[in-house]
Design a protein around this motif. Structure first.
Motif, PDB file in Angstrom:
ATOM      1  N   LYS A  80       0.836  -1.205   0.000  1.00  0.00           N
ATOM      2  CA  LYS A  80       0.000   0.000   0.000  1.00  0.00           C
ATOM      3  C   LYS A  80       0.874   1.260   0.000  1.00  0.00           C
ATOM      4  O   LYS A  80       0.564   2.244  -0.660  1.00  0.00           O
ATOM      5  N   ARG A  83       3.541   0.926  -3.689  1.00  0.00           N
ATOM      6  CA  ARG A  83       2.721   1.175  -4.872  1.00  0.00           C
ATOM      7  C   ARG A  83       3.496   1.197  -6.188  1.00  0.00           C
ATOM      8  O   ARG A  83       3.265   2.021  -7.048  1.00  0.00           O
ATOM      9  N   THR A 105      -1.466  -4.974  -6.121  1.00  0.00           N
ATOM     10  CA  THR A 105      -2.857  -4.704  -5.785  1.00  0.00           C
ATOM     11  C   THR A 105      -3.597  -6.025  -5.686  1.00  0.00           C
ATOM     12  O   THR A 105      -3.207  -7.012  -6.308  1.00  0.00           O
ATOM     13  N   GLN A 109      -9.123  -4.527  -3.823  1.00  0.00           N
ATOM     14  CA  GLN A 109      -8.832  -3.121  -4.059  1.00  0.00           C
ATOM     15  C   GLN A 109      -9.364  -2.654  -5.408  1.00  0.00           C
ATOM     16  O   GLN A 109      -9.749  -1.504  -5.561  1.00  0.00           O
ATOM     17  N   GLN A 115     -10.048   3.511  -6.168  1.00  0.00           N
ATOM     18  CA  GLN A 115      -8.727   2.949  -6.408  1.00  0.00           C
ATOM     19  C   GLN A 115      -8.560   2.427  -7.834  1.00  0.00           C
ATOM     20  O   GLN A 115      -7.453   2.133  -8.251  1.00  0.00           O
ATOM     21  N   ILE A 119      -5.017   2.155  -9.825  1.00  0.00           N
ATOM     22  CA  ILE A 119      -4.522   0.869 -10.333  1.00  0.00           C
ATOM     23  C   ILE A 119      -4.297   0.943 -11.840  1.00  0.00           C
ATOM     24  O   ILE A 119      -3.280   0.457 -12.346  1.00  0.00           O
TER      25      ILE A 119
END
Length: 139
Positions: A80, A83, A105, A109, A115, A119
């Motif tokens: 998290k 990233r 991920t 998520q 998000q 992503i």
């Protein structure tokens, strides 16, 4: 280097110089990049950087994975914060250099609306980075 070599004193004397020389070597650019992602929190153990036994049985779940929840939570927090995609494995088949990159991920998520864009940006950055490194095929 396997930890058991250190424990039982079977470490080869040349291993350290071999490692130092390999670190100094210029990084090879991949021909093919395979992008993957984690599905469940336990799926990190099914990647090759986890446990080889679990990686050989990717869709099975065993009872002792529940004992690894502190490590799993730590990894979830780390992904998290970090990233960024990371290289899971590098393979070379004759003249073809293949790298597998993981996008940090989880399926959960991706279901969250706020998000999804983040992503998608990570995937786009990974594709652009792979193209910049000279990869001709990205899966």
């Amino acid at each position: 280097m396997p930890i058991y070599d250190y424990i039982y004193g079977t470490v080869d004397k040349n291993s350290n110089t071999l490692y130092e020389n390999s670190v100094k070597r210029k990084e090879e650019s991949p021909n093919v990049v395979h992008l993957t992602h984690l599905t469940t929190p336990e799926s990190i153990y099914h990647l090759r950087l986890g446990f080889a036994y679990l990686a050989s049985k990717p869709y099975s779940s065993v009872w002792y994975l529940w004992l690894l929840w502190p490590v799993t939570l730590w990894f979830m927090v780390l992904t998290k914060i970090y990233r960024r995609t990371f290289v899971v494995e590098r393979n070379r088949f004759d003249q073809i250099r293949l790298q597998t990159w993981a996008i940090p991920t989880y399926r959960v998520q991706y279901c969250l609306k706020r998000q999804k864009e983040s992503i998608n940006n990570m995937i786009e950055e990974a594709v652009l980075e792979a193209e910049e490194k000279g990869a001709s095929a990205i899966w």
